[in-house]
Design an enzyme around this catalytic site. Sequence first.
Site, PDB file in Angstrom:
ATOM      1  N   TYR A   1      20.707  64.796 -12.616  1.00  0.00           N
ATOM      2  CA  TYR A   1      19.612  63.880 -12.281  1.00  0.00           C
ATOM      3  C   TYR A   1      19.796  63.306 -10.874  1.00  0.00           C
ATOM      4  O   TYR A   1      18.904  63.389 -10.027  1.00  0.00           O
ATOM      5  CB  TYR A   1      19.524  62.760 -13.318  1.00  0.00           C
ATOM      6  CG  TYR A   1      18.551  61.665 -12.943  1.00  0.00           C
ATOM      7  CD1 TYR A   1      17.185  61.925 -12.869  1.00  0.00           C
ATOM      8  CD2 TYR A   1      18.993  60.372 -12.667  1.00  0.00           C
ATOM      9  CE1 TYR A   1      16.288  60.921 -12.519  1.00  0.00           C
ATOM     10  CE2 TYR A   1      18.111  59.373 -12.326  1.00  0.00           C
ATOM     11  CZ  TYR A   1      16.758  59.645 -12.255  1.00  0.00           C
ATOM     12  OH  TYR A   1      15.878  58.651 -11.902  1.00  0.00           O
TER      13      TYR A   1
ATOM     14  N   GLY B   1       3.571  57.244 -16.085  1.00  0.00           N
ATOM     15  CA  GLY B   1       4.928  56.721 -16.198  1.00  0.00           C
ATOM     16  C   GLY B   1       4.929  55.206 -16.092  1.00  0.00           C
ATOM     17  O   GLY B   1       3.892  54.577 -15.887  1.00  0.00           O
TER      18      GLY B   1
END
Length: 290
Positions: free
Chosen positions: A124, A10
């Site tokens: 989220y 990431g």
Amino acid sequence: MRILITGCNGQVGHCLTERLKNKANVLALDYEGLDITNQQAVIKTVTDFKPNYIINAAAHTAVDRAEQEVELSNAINCAGPQYLAVAAQEINAVMLHISTDYVFDGESKQPYVETDITAPQGVYGQTKLAGELAVAQCCDKHLILRTAWVFGEHGNNFVKTMLRLAQTRDHLSIVNDQFGGPTHAGDIAEALITMVESVEQGLQPEWGIYHFTGMPYVSWYEFAAKIFELAVKKGVLENQPQLGSIPTSDYPTPAKRPANSRLDCGKIGRQFGIEPSDWMAALENIQSYK
């Protein structure tokens, strides 16, 4: 010093891996190397490697997709961090975990401090908040770093999206009523490394939550304008697209975005001497964001 990094491919995980590989004995794993939602795999990896520090940079960050992928979001953003925290506690390791401004409702008129009431508005934010609570509950020595508006040379982000769109469009409409601090992934990595090194050198920190973002605060429209200004100056783009500013109501998305993503970074400065990310300095290297 032995450091386990999850989510190493990431934006932040990549920076952490590059910057720590010559400083410590690092085990950097992506999803294929360690599925953090598999508790037995987590236990085995942590037991075998015996890290002093676990830095969890793995997350389900597709905010809109999360509205449909609830189970997956919960597994990656809550269960995974919980399993890592339990394993860290078992071997007395320090757990560092990355979280988000989305744990707040975005309605405050002031930058958020760590003790402000959380009220996530979507899946989220809800799953990231659940992950925070799980880490805090399961591992005594934990440092949770909330950040926002992450961008970097590696991975997908707003800067790269703007540069890509500018190749084919003469006019772009950008939201002007959401405000936050753009945060360079490399600066997040440096903040986490500073926290690790401080503990390693004997600092007894206040375990818990810290905020870290870029300064100055801007709107997405202002951020885009700066990106294009620098892109033309550095020869990345020949011409700036014409920018139009629009309200959030003109750009509906499956997940609600916080109007205020500004995080107060005073606590991390007082505890660790860490200054906010200088996002404008990070953008000077804009030719690396293509």
